[in-house]
Enzyme design. Structure first.
Site, PDB file in Angstrom:
ATOM      1  N   ASP A 147      20.605  35.065  44.220  1.00 51.53           N
ATOM      2  CA  ASP A 147      19.939  34.482  43.061  1.00 51.53           C
ATOM      3  C   ASP A 147      20.594  34.969  41.773  1.00 51.53           C
ATOM      4  O   ASP A 147      20.503  36.141  41.422  1.00 51.53           O
ATOM      5  CB  ASP A 147      18.456  34.894  43.062  1.00 51.53           C
ATOM      6  CG  ASP A 147      17.681  34.259  41.922  1.00 51.53           C
ATOM      7  OD1 ASP A 147      17.273  33.099  42.080  1.00 51.53           O
ATOM      8  OD2 ASP A 147      17.495  34.909  40.877  1.00 51.53           O
ATOM      9  N   TYR A 154      22.132  35.547  33.114  1.00 52.77           N
ATOM     10  CA  TYR A 154      22.464  36.908  33.571  1.00 52.77           C
ATOM     11  C   TYR A 154      23.925  37.276  33.259  1.00 52.77           C
ATOM     12  O   TYR A 154      24.313  38.427  33.405  1.00 52.77           O
ATOM     13  CB  TYR A 154      22.242  37.066  35.083  1.00 52.77           C
ATOM     14  CG  TYR A 154      20.831  36.773  35.561  1.00 52.77           C
ATOM     15  CD1 TYR A 154      19.775  36.626  34.672  1.00 52.77           C
ATOM     16  CD2 TYR A 154      20.560  36.631  36.925  1.00 52.77           C
ATOM     17  CE1 TYR A 154      18.495  36.335  35.118  1.00 52.77           C
ATOM     18  CE2 TYR A 154      19.274  36.346  37.380  1.00 52.77           C
ATOM     19  CZ  TYR A 154      18.252  36.191  36.468  1.00 52.77           C
ATOM     20  OH  TYR A 154      16.992  35.905  36.919  1.00 52.77           O
ATOM     21  N   LYS A 173      20.530  29.191  37.475  1.00 57.76           N
ATOM     22  CA  LYS A 173      19.473  28.628  36.618  1.00 57.76           C
ATOM     23  C   LYS A 173      20.045  28.234  35.263  1.00 57.76           C
ATOM     24  O   LYS A 173      20.933  28.911  34.741  1.00 57.76           O
ATOM     25  CB  LYS A 173      18.360  29.671  36.397  1.00 57.76           C
ATOM     26  CG  LYS A 173      17.949  30.416  37.639  1.00 57.76           C
ATOM     27  CD  LYS A 173      16.812  31.400  37.401  1.00 57.76           C
ATOM     28  CE  LYS A 173      16.614  32.286  38.617  1.00 57.76           C
ATOM     29  NZ  LYS A 173      17.479  33.478  38.644  1.00 57.76           N
ATOM     30  N   HIS A 226      15.255  27.586  33.961  1.00 53.35           N
ATOM     31  CA  HIS A 226      14.856  29.002  33.955  1.00 53.35           C
ATOM     32  C   HIS A 226      13.487  29.216  33.285  1.00 53.35           C
ATOM     33  O   HIS A 226      12.655  29.970  33.796  1.00 53.35           O
ATOM     34  CB  HIS A 226      15.932  29.817  33.226  1.00 53.35           C
ATOM     35  CG  HIS A 226      16.006  31.245  33.641  1.00 53.35           C
ATOM     36  ND1 HIS A 226      17.171  31.948  33.669  1.00 53.35           N
ATOM     37  CD2 HIS A 226      15.049  32.119  34.030  1.00 53.35           C
ATOM     38  CE1 HIS A 226      16.934  33.190  34.066  1.00 53.35           C
ATOM     39  NE2 HIS A 226      15.649  33.320  34.288  1.00 53.35           N
TER      40      HIS A 226
END
Ligand SMILES: NC(=O)c1ccc[n+]([C@@H]2O[C@H](COP(=O)([O-])OP(=O)(O)OC[C@H]3O[C@@H](n4cnc5c(N)ncnc54)[C@H](OP(=O)(O)O)[C@@H]3O)[C@@H](O)[C@H]2O)c1
Length: 282
Positions: free
Chosen positions: A47, A52, A77, A110
């Site tokens: 994931d 990120y 996402k 997200h």
């Protein structure tokens, strides 16, 4: 059951029941090594997210693992600044390049209501979703879903969606069960993924967790992840520590009883609550 056991999404796609989390895992060596380690000990579900900033490292680790791409379930996402039809398509294409892949298994919105689009979130989500439906129909995404969507965000999306989200990834951990959302998602065949299943580390100082862990001769992390599985959630534990990465997979050889489950459910807010997506400052 094992690490590679799967849930079936509403469109027939199989998704491994435990995913490996990568939020706050720094890009570069740390991300690459931890994802490689996870794949080595048997995780087959990773994931990540545009937000990120480690998609490239995740892609490198997948390449280096020597595993076939189709044997790994990969989620990313859409980040908050890229909502809208054109922006979604552009951001998705960039993710494919960074992840060094032709497709992703799961692509999620997200957050439903980013600051940038707060005046017009409902319309913007409809446009974002239309782009995601097209990418899904083109085969570039195997399943589409959302994250941090509360019931009213899902109801709004329903007005224009041709394809229903297959997944909603939200905060679920002992003391944060999100009961009503769970009922809604079950009725709409939306799988709930449990993010921060260890409360981003807060779970380790909860005394009740220690008691239950001792009772089963397991660790606190294992109890929290088992709780998630027994709720039929899909937990996404994150770690950059090899021994913990492995420890978090050893959750299939014990069972929490009804009393344990009730106690863990009742620890209201002990590791925090789901952030209100309509008032976040990002
Ligand atoms: N969609 C969203 O908005 C959203 C939000 C939050 C999270 N997520 C996803 O969910 C994943 C997990 O959530 P999270 O990152 O908040 O944290 P988490 O998995 O709840 O907890 C991770 C923390 O616990 C530590 N840890 C992990 N296993 C342990 C063990 N067996 N014993 C002791 N400590 C342990 C980790 O330390 P070390 O790493 O130092 O080992 C880290 O500090 C994320 O990585 C991300 O993929 C999604």
């Amino acid at each position: 059951m094992s690490l590679t056991s799967t849930y079936l999404l509403s469109n027939g796609v199989k998704i491994p029941q435990v995913g490996f989390g990568t939020w706050q895992t720094p890009a570069g060596d740390v991300a690459e090594k931890s994802v490689l380690e996870a794949l080595k000990v048997g995780y087959r579900h990773i994931d990540t997210a545009q937000g990120y900033k480690n998609e490239e490292s995740v892609g490198n680790a997948i390449k280096k693992s020597g595993l076939k791409r189709e044997d790994i379930f990969l989620t990313t996402k859409l980040w908050n600044e890229s909502h809208g039809y054109e922006a979604t398509k552009k951001a998705f294409a960039e993710s494919l390049v960074k992840l060094q892949t032709e497709y992703v298994d799961l692509f999620l919105i997200h957050w439903p209501n980013p600051v940038t689009f707060r005046d017009d979130w409902e319309k913007t989500n409809a446009e974002t979703w239309r782009a995601m439906e097209e990418l899904y129909q083109e085969g570039k995404i195997k399943a589409i879903g959302v994250s941090n969507f509360m019931i009213h965000h899902l109801e709004a999306l329903e007005k224009t969606a041709k394809i229903w989200p297959m997944v909603n990834q939200v905060f679920l951990a002992p003391g944060e069960v999100q009961h009503d959302l769970g009922v809604y998602c079950a009725a709409h065949q939306i799988l709930l993924e449990a993010y921060s299943p260890l409360g981003t580390g807060k779970i380790f100082s909860v005394p009740e967790m220690k008691t239950i862990a001792e009772k089963h001769q397991k660790t606190i992390a294992q109890v929290a992840l088992r709780w998630s599985l027994q709720h039929k959630f899909l937990p996404l534990p994150k770690s950059v520590t090899p021994s913990r990465i492995k420890e978090n997979t050893e959750i299939f050889d014990f069972e929490l009883d009804k009393e344990d489950m009730r106690l863990l459910d009742s620890l209201d807010g002990v590791v925090g609550k789901q952030k209100d997506p309509d008032t976040t400052n990002f």
